[in-house]
Design a protein around this motif. Structure first.
Motif, PDB file in Angstrom:
ATOM      1  N   ASN A 193       0.827  -1.207   0.000  1.00 12.56           N
ATOM      2  CA  ASN A 193       0.000   0.000   0.000  1.00 12.56           C
ATOM      3  C   ASN A 193       0.866   1.264   0.000  1.00 12.56           C
ATOM      4  O   ASN A 193       0.651   2.195   0.778  1.00 12.56           O
ATOM      5  CB  ASN A 193      -0.952  -0.012   1.198  1.00 12.56           C
ATOM      6  CG  ASN A 193      -2.152   0.866   0.962  1.00 12.56           C
ATOM      7  OD1 ASN A 193      -2.461   1.220  -0.183  1.00 12.56           O
ATOM      8  ND2 ASN A 193      -2.835   1.246   2.023  1.00 12.56           N
ATOM      9  N   SER A 221       2.484   4.754  -0.815  1.00 12.47           N
ATOM     10  CA  SER A 221       1.969   6.049  -1.261  1.00 12.47           C
ATOM     11  C   SER A 221       3.124   6.837  -1.873  1.00 12.47           C
ATOM     12  O   SER A 221       4.292   6.475  -1.707  1.00 12.47           O
ATOM     13  CB  SER A 221       1.394   6.806  -0.064  1.00 12.47           C
ATOM     14  OG  SER A 221       2.452   7.272   0.733  1.00 12.47           O
ATOM     15  N   LYS A 276       3.035   4.820 -11.158  1.00 14.60           N
ATOM     16  CA  LYS A 276       2.393   5.864 -10.345  1.00 14.60           C
ATOM     17  C   LYS A 276       1.387   6.544 -11.259  1.00 14.60           C
ATOM     18  O   LYS A 276       1.762   7.063 -12.319  1.00 14.60           O
ATOM     19  CB  LYS A 276       3.449   6.851  -9.846  1.00 14.60           C
ATOM     20  CG  LYS A 276       2.908   7.923  -8.920  1.00 14.60           C
ATOM     21  CD  LYS A 276       4.019   8.467  -8.031  1.00 14.60           C
ATOM     22  CE  LYS A 276       4.758   9.645  -8.624  1.00 14.60           C
ATOM     23  NZ  LYS A 276       4.024  10.914  -8.491  1.00 14.60           N
ATOM     24  N   GLN A 313      -6.405   3.933   0.476  1.00 10.86           N
ATOM     25  CA  GLN A 313      -5.317   4.694  -0.115  1.00 10.86           C
ATOM     26  C   GLN A 313      -4.636   5.505   0.975  1.00 10.86           C
ATOM     27  O   GLN A 313      -5.302   6.147   1.799  1.00 10.86           O
ATOM     28  CB  GLN A 313      -5.864   5.611  -1.200  1.00 10.86           C
ATOM     29  CG  GLN A 313      -4.780   6.148  -2.111  1.00 10.86           C
ATOM     30  CD  GLN A 313      -5.348   6.927  -3.277  1.00 10.86           C
ATOM     31  OE1 GLN A 313      -6.485   7.397  -3.229  1.00 10.86           O
ATOM     32  NE2 GLN A 313      -4.562   7.099  -4.307  1.00 10.86           N
ATOM     33  N   THR A 314      -3.315   5.445   0.984  1.00 12.96           N
ATOM     34  CA  THR A 314      -2.545   6.105   2.039  1.00 12.96           C
ATOM     35  C   THR A 314      -1.776   7.291   1.472  1.00 12.96           C
ATOM     36  O   THR A 314      -1.118   7.185   0.452  1.00 12.96           O
ATOM     37  CB  THR A 314      -1.562   5.102   2.682  1.00 12.96           C
ATOM     38  OG1 THR A 314      -2.311   3.985   3.139  1.00 12.96           O
ATOM     39  CG2 THR A 314      -0.819   5.725   3.833  1.00 12.96           C
ATOM     40  N   LEU A 315      -1.898   8.395   2.165  1.00 13.89           N
ATOM     41  CA  LEU A 315      -1.256   9.638   1.750  1.00 13.89           C
ATOM     42  C   LEU A 315       0.232   9.633   2.116  1.00 13.89           C
ATOM     43  O   LEU A 315       1.084  10.005   1.341  1.00 13.89           O
ATOM     44  CB  LEU A 315      -1.965  10.756   2.510  1.00 13.89           C
ATOM     45  CG  LEU A 315      -1.820  12.194   2.144  1.00 13.89           C
ATOM     46  CD1 LEU A 315      -2.449  12.446   0.792  1.00 13.89           C
ATOM     47  CD2 LEU A 315      -2.519  13.050   3.198  1.00 13.89           C
ATOM     48  N   GLY A 316       0.530   9.212   3.346  1.00  6.80           N
ATOM     49  CA  GLY A 316       1.899   9.226   3.843  1.00  6.80           C
ATOM     50  C   GLY A 316       2.255  10.591   4.430  1.00  6.80           C
ATOM     51  O   GLY A 316       1.642  11.604   4.104  1.00  6.80           O
ATOM     52  N   GLU A 322       4.432  12.926   3.906  1.00  4.31           N
ATOM     53  CA  GLU A 322       5.392  13.421   2.921  1.00  4.31           C
ATOM     54  C   GLU A 322       6.216  14.597   3.443  1.00  4.31           C
ATOM     55  O   GLU A 322       7.372  14.769   3.093  1.00  4.31           O
ATOM     56  CB  GLU A 322       4.625  13.839   1.651  1.00  4.31           C
ATOM     57  CG  GLU A 322       5.502  14.110   0.470  1.00  4.31           C
ATOM     58  CD  GLU A 322       4.685  14.405  -0.784  1.00  4.31           C
ATOM     59  OE1 GLU A 322       5.305  14.692  -1.805  1.00  4.31           O
ATOM     60  OE2 GLU A 322       3.449  14.374  -0.723  1.00  4.31           O
ATOM     61  N   SER A 378     -10.811   9.131  -0.871  1.00  2.97           N
ATOM     62  CA  SER A 378      -9.561   9.762  -1.285  1.00  2.97           C
ATOM     63  C   SER A 378      -9.518   9.904  -2.801  1.00  2.97           C
ATOM     64  O   SER A 378      -9.014  10.880  -3.324  1.00  2.97           O
ATOM     65  CB  SER A 378      -8.355   8.980  -0.792  1.00  2.97           C
ATOM     66  OG  SER A 378      -8.276   7.735  -1.433  1.00  2.97           O
ATOM     67  N   TYR A 391      -6.422  15.408  -0.649  1.00  6.13           N
ATOM     68  CA  TYR A 391      -6.791  14.173  -1.359  1.00  6.13           C
ATOM     69  C   TYR A 391      -6.933  14.404  -2.864  1.00  6.13           C
ATOM     70  O   TYR A 391      -6.956  13.454  -3.631  1.00  6.13           O
ATOM     71  CB  TYR A 391      -8.093  13.601  -0.802  1.00  6.13           C
ATOM     72  CG  TYR A 391      -7.978  13.286   0.665  1.00  6.13           C
ATOM     73  CD1 TYR A 391      -7.159  12.265   1.113  1.00  6.13           C
ATOM     74  CD2 TYR A 391      -8.657  14.043   1.617  1.00  6.13           C
ATOM     75  CE1 TYR A 391      -7.016  11.991   2.463  1.00  6.13           C
ATOM     76  CE2 TYR A 391      -8.535  13.774   2.964  1.00  6.13           C
ATOM     77  CZ  TYR A 391      -7.709  12.751   3.384  1.00  6.13           C
ATOM     78  OH  TYR A 391      -7.572  12.491   4.720  1.00  6.13           O
ATOM     79  N   MET A 444      -3.945  13.026  -4.871  1.00  8.07           N
ATOM     80  CA  MET A 444      -3.427  11.699  -4.519  1.00  8.07           C
ATOM     81  C   MET A 444      -3.201  10.851  -5.751  1.00  8.07           C
ATOM     82  O   MET A 444      -3.970  10.890  -6.698  1.00  8.07           O
ATOM     83  CB  MET A 444      -4.398  10.989  -3.586  1.00  8.07           C
ATOM     84  CG  MET A 444      -4.207  11.436  -2.169  1.00  8.07           C
ATOM     85  SD  MET A 444      -4.876  10.302  -0.983  1.00  8.07           S
ATOM     86  CE  MET A 444      -3.657   9.033  -0.961  1.00  8.07           C
TER      87      MET A 444
END
Lengths: 69, 167
Positions: free
Chosen positions: A11, A13, A58, B4-7, B9, B131, B160, B163
């Motif tokens: 998963n 990102s 991506k 869904q993962t944003l992280g 950043e 997301s 989001y 993303m």
């Protein structure tokens, strides 16, 4: 014709990607190359997947090139 | 369900998400700001689908509807499951976020020294947020960014929009 299942077991990102160039990134978890499809056209993307069906991509959800089942 | 993962950043400081009263009571004693949220159903995360049985072969199939489209990079395909060929067994409802039944509310606990206008990374968001919608597929956000205003702590839903999907 089905081209690729978009699935990452970790998963991942975009925050987990190290940028090599605008097109190429490295995944920090598995060190695999990830290709940013924003800069590629349909033929280039299709060729990449044909050459390596397990390639990591991506994808921006707004990219009109992509359709998903 | 797909998440869904944003992280994190931007290496923001993190907030803790708690679903237990003893944890927020402890936070209160420690002088940490905390914000309680009610868990609410997001209609965008509700979908229906059909369990059908092919009359001729007796085979079952689970589909979004009797008519839908799938596609690859170059072609679009129409898929039809008409009443005369497919018997309806069940119409099912799905909700795209799974959580424990006792998680009807939650709280964000900030560090005691949280600064005004500081943005925090939330590894586990309480809100049910879409997301991305990707050609009919719904992705649920697992994390987020929150803004501390002093009076409130608000989830920044703009993050989001950009993303990306990796896979």
């Amino acid at each position: 014709m089905f081209l690729k299942k978009i699935h990452c077991p970790k998963n991942v990102s975009p925050a987990n990607l190290d940028k090599v160039s605008e097109i190429e990134f490295n995944c920090v978890f598995c060190e695999k190359k990830v290709i940013n499809t924003d800069y590629l056209d349909e033929v280039e993307i299709t060729n990449l997947i044909s050459e390596d069906p397990s390639i990591c991509l991506k994808i921006h959800p707004a990219n009109p090139l992509f359709r998903i089942e | 369900m797909r998440t869904q993962t944003l992280g994190n950043e931007y290496n923001l400081r993190e907030v803790t998400t708690a679903y237990r009263t003893d944890i927020i009571n402890e936070a209160a004693k420690d002088g940490k700001p905390f914000f309680i949220r009610e868990v609410k159903i997001n209609p965008e995360l509700q979908t229906t689908s059909l369990l059908l049985k092919e009359r001729l072969t007796g085979e079952y199939i689970h589909v979004p509807s009797r008519l839908f489209y799938t596609s690859n990079y170059t072609q679009q395909f129409k898929k039809e499951y008409p009443e005369e060929l497919y018997e309806l067994v069940l119409e099912t409802d799905e909700y795209h976020r799974i959580r424990k039944t006792n998680q009807s509310w939650g709280a964000y606990i900030l560090p005691a020294d949280a600064k005004l206008s500081e943005r925090f990374y939330i590894p586990n968001i309480i809100e049910d947020v879409v997301s991305s919608k990707f050609r009919g597929m719904v992705l649920v956000a697992t994390d987020g960014i929150g803004l501390f205003t002093g009076e409130s702590f608000e989830l920044d839903r703009k993050v989001y929009r950009n993303m990306q999907i990796v896979g």
